[in-house]
Design a protein around this motif. Structure first.
Motif, PDB file in Angstrom:
ATOM      1  N   UNK A 105       0.834  -1.187   0.000  1.00  0.00           N
ATOM      2  CA  UNK A 105       0.000   0.000   0.000  1.00  0.00           C
ATOM      3  C   UNK A 105       0.876   1.245   0.000  1.00  0.00           C
ATOM      4  N   UNK A 106       0.415   2.293  -0.666  1.00  0.00           N
ATOM      5  CA  UNK A 106       1.214   3.507  -0.809  1.00  0.00           C
ATOM      6  C   UNK A 106       0.408   4.724  -0.350  1.00  0.00           C
ATOM      7  N   UNK A 107       1.130   5.758   0.046  1.00  0.00           N
ATOM      8  CA  UNK A 107       0.445   6.960   0.486  1.00  0.00           C
ATOM      9  C   UNK A 107       1.221   8.226   0.179  1.00  0.00           C
ATOM     10  N   UNK A 108       0.507   9.332   0.239  1.00  0.00           N
ATOM     11  CA  UNK A 108       1.114  10.655   0.142  1.00  0.00           C
ATOM     12  C   UNK A 108       0.798  11.425   1.412  1.00  0.00           C
ATOM     13  N   UNK A 109       1.803  12.081   1.938  1.00  0.00           N
ATOM     14  CA  UNK A 109       1.656  12.945   3.099  1.00  0.00           C
ATOM     15  C   UNK A 109       2.238  14.307   2.754  1.00  0.00           C
ATOM     16  N   UNK A 110       1.954  15.310   3.583  1.00  0.00           N
ATOM     17  CA  UNK A 110       2.542  16.616   3.356  1.00  0.00           C
ATOM     18  C   UNK A 110       2.827  17.306   4.680  1.00  0.00           C
ATOM     19  N   UNK A 111       3.781  18.218   4.626  1.00  0.00           N
ATOM     20  CA  UNK A 111       4.131  18.988   5.811  1.00  0.00           C
ATOM     21  C   UNK A 111       4.334  20.439   5.427  1.00  0.00           C
ATOM     22  N   UNK A 112       3.485  21.286   5.968  1.00  0.00           N
ATOM     23  CA  UNK A 112       3.585  22.718   5.739  1.00  0.00           C
ATOM     24  C   UNK A 112       4.508  23.335   6.779  1.00  0.00           C
ATOM     25  N   UNK A 113       5.074  24.494   6.487  1.00  0.00           N
ATOM     26  CA  UNK A 113       5.982  25.142   7.443  1.00  0.00           C
ATOM     27  C   UNK A 113       5.309  25.351   8.798  1.00  0.00           C
ATOM     28  N   UNK A 163       5.099  -0.068 -13.870  1.00  0.00           N
ATOM     29  CA  UNK A 163       6.209   0.888 -13.799  1.00  0.00           C
ATOM     30  C   UNK A 163       6.688   1.138 -12.373  1.00  0.00           C
ATOM     31  N   UNK A 164       5.958   0.600 -11.392  1.00  0.00           N
ATOM     32  CA  UNK A 164       6.306   0.781  -9.974  1.00  0.00           C
ATOM     33  C   UNK A 164       6.278   2.271  -9.601  1.00  0.00           C
ATOM     34  N   UNK A 165       5.212   2.929  -9.965  1.00  0.00           N
ATOM     35  CA  UNK A 165       5.061   4.331  -9.627  1.00  0.00           C
ATOM     36  C   UNK A 165       3.701   4.595  -8.994  1.00  0.00           C
ATOM     37  N   UNK A 166       3.652   5.634  -8.199  1.00  0.00           N
ATOM     38  CA  UNK A 166       2.389   6.117  -7.642  1.00  0.00           C
ATOM     39  C   UNK A 166       2.339   7.613  -7.902  1.00  0.00           C
ATOM     40  N   UNK A 167       1.181   8.091  -8.291  1.00  0.00           N
ATOM     41  CA  UNK A 167       1.034   9.489  -8.665  1.00  0.00           C
ATOM     42  C   UNK A 167      -0.024  10.180  -7.816  1.00  0.00           C
ATOM     43  N   UNK A 168       0.127  11.484  -7.712  1.00  0.00           N
ATOM     44  CA  UNK A 168      -0.889  12.312  -7.053  1.00  0.00           C
ATOM     45  C   UNK A 168      -1.209  13.464  -8.001  1.00  0.00           C
ATOM     46  N   UNK A 169      -2.378  13.403  -8.589  1.00  0.00           N
ATOM     47  CA  UNK A 169      -2.843  14.459  -9.468  1.00  0.00           C
ATOM     48  C   UNK A 169      -3.591  15.484  -8.628  1.00  0.00           C
ATOM     49  N   UNK A 170      -3.116  16.725  -8.662  1.00  0.00           N
ATOM     50  CA  UNK A 170      -3.702  17.773  -7.834  1.00  0.00           C
ATOM     51  C   UNK A 170      -4.326  18.839  -8.729  1.00  0.00           C
ATOM     52  N   UNK A 171      -5.555  19.191  -8.467  1.00  0.00           N
ATOM     53  CA  UNK A 171      -6.267  20.188  -9.259  1.00  0.00           C
ATOM     54  C   UNK A 171      -6.945  21.188  -8.330  1.00  0.00           C
ATOM     55  N   UNK A 172      -7.386  22.305  -8.905  1.00  0.00           N
ATOM     56  CA  UNK A 172      -8.054  23.362  -8.125  1.00  0.00           C
ATOM     57  C   UNK A 172      -7.259  23.669  -6.873  1.00  0.00           C
ATOM     58  N   UNK A 173      -5.998  23.873  -7.052  1.00  0.00           N
ATOM     59  CA  UNK A 173      -5.100  23.994  -5.918  1.00  0.00           C
ATOM     60  C   UNK A 173      -5.293  25.313  -5.185  1.00  0.00           C
ATOM     61  N   UNK A 174      -5.014  25.263  -3.884  1.00  0.00           N
ATOM     62  CA  UNK A 174      -5.194  26.402  -3.001  1.00  0.00           C
ATOM     63  C   UNK A 174      -3.875  26.734  -2.306  1.00  0.00           C
ATOM     64  N   UNK A 175      -3.707  27.959  -1.866  1.00  0.00           N
ATOM     65  CA  UNK A 175      -2.476  28.309  -1.143  1.00  0.00           C
ATOM     66  C   UNK A 175      -2.223  27.407   0.064  1.00  0.00           C
ATOM     67  N   UNK A 177       0.167  24.390  -0.044  1.00  0.00           N
ATOM     68  CA  UNK A 177       1.616  24.578  -0.030  1.00  0.00           C
ATOM     69  C   UNK A 177       2.252  23.753   1.071  1.00  0.00           C
ATOM     70  N   UNK A 178       3.216  22.916   0.692  1.00  0.00           N
ATOM     71  CA  UNK A 178       3.861  22.016   1.649  1.00  0.00           C
ATOM     72  C   UNK A 178       4.939  21.220   0.924  1.00  0.00           C
ATOM     73  N   UNK A 179       5.709  20.507   1.712  1.00  0.00           N
ATOM     74  CA  UNK A 179       6.571  19.461   1.164  1.00  0.00           C
ATOM     75  C   UNK A 179       5.745  18.182   1.143  1.00  0.00           C
ATOM     76  N   UNK A 180       5.690  17.550  -0.007  1.00  0.00           N
ATOM     77  CA  UNK A 180       4.894  16.340  -0.186  1.00  0.00           C
ATOM     78  C   UNK A 180       5.809  15.119  -0.179  1.00  0.00           C
ATOM     79  N   UNK A 181       5.406  14.115   0.602  1.00  0.00           N
ATOM     80  CA  UNK A 181       6.187  12.895   0.766  1.00  0.00           C
ATOM     81  C   UNK A 181       5.412  11.683   0.264  1.00  0.00           C
ATOM     82  N   UNK A 182       6.117  10.824  -0.426  1.00  0.00           N
ATOM     83  CA  UNK A 182       5.605   9.520  -0.821  1.00  0.00           C
ATOM     84  C   UNK A 182       6.020   8.521   0.265  1.00  0.00           C
TER      85      UNK A 182
END
Length: 124
Positions: A33-41, A76-88, A91-96
């Motif tokens: 299983x795979x995930x995306x996380x993020x960390x804002x300042x 291909x052994x990849x996971x993607x995160x498609x982001x749309x209608x983005x908001x301020x 903003x963050x560092x995104x981690x797989x």
């Protein structure tokens, strides 16, 4: 040696789109299983999206539902995160991250391998 390498980060205007990709190696990707996380300042790292081993089950943080889409390519052994209608506030560092089992988990403690992160900045 397990490696998760993120790419696709950058600067985008509010309302715009961005696609992140994570290339995995050194682990049984098709059973992970795979995930995306993020960390804002100044904030703690938070869950964004997760996907189970087959791609048949996906999970999202409420604030990104309907705007972000997680997907995986077990060839291909990849996971993607498609982001749309983005908001301020996106903003963050995104981690797989790679889970310790086949499930897509919303819990950070379930993940055993992490990428180095990629910066996403959304300007207003």
């Amino acid at each position: 040696q397990v490696q998760l390498v993120e790419s696709g980060g950058g600067l985008v205007q509010a309302g715009g789109s961005l696609r992140l990709s994570c290339a995995a190696s050194g682990l049984p990707f098709r059973r992970t299983g795979m995930g995306w996380f993020r960390q804002a300042p100044g904030k703690e790292r938070e869950f964004v999206a997760a996907i189970n081993w087959s791609g048949g089950s996906t999970y999202y943080q409420d604030s990104v539902k309907g705007r972000f889409t997680i997907s995986r390519d077990n060839v291909k052994y990849t996971v993607a995160l498609q982001m749309a209608s983005m908001k301020p506030e996106d903003t963050a560092v995104y981690y797989c991250a790679a889970n310790s089992n086949t499930y897509g988990s919303t819990t950070e403690g379930s993940y055993v391998y992490w990428g180095q992160g990629t910066q996403v900045t959304v300007s207003s």
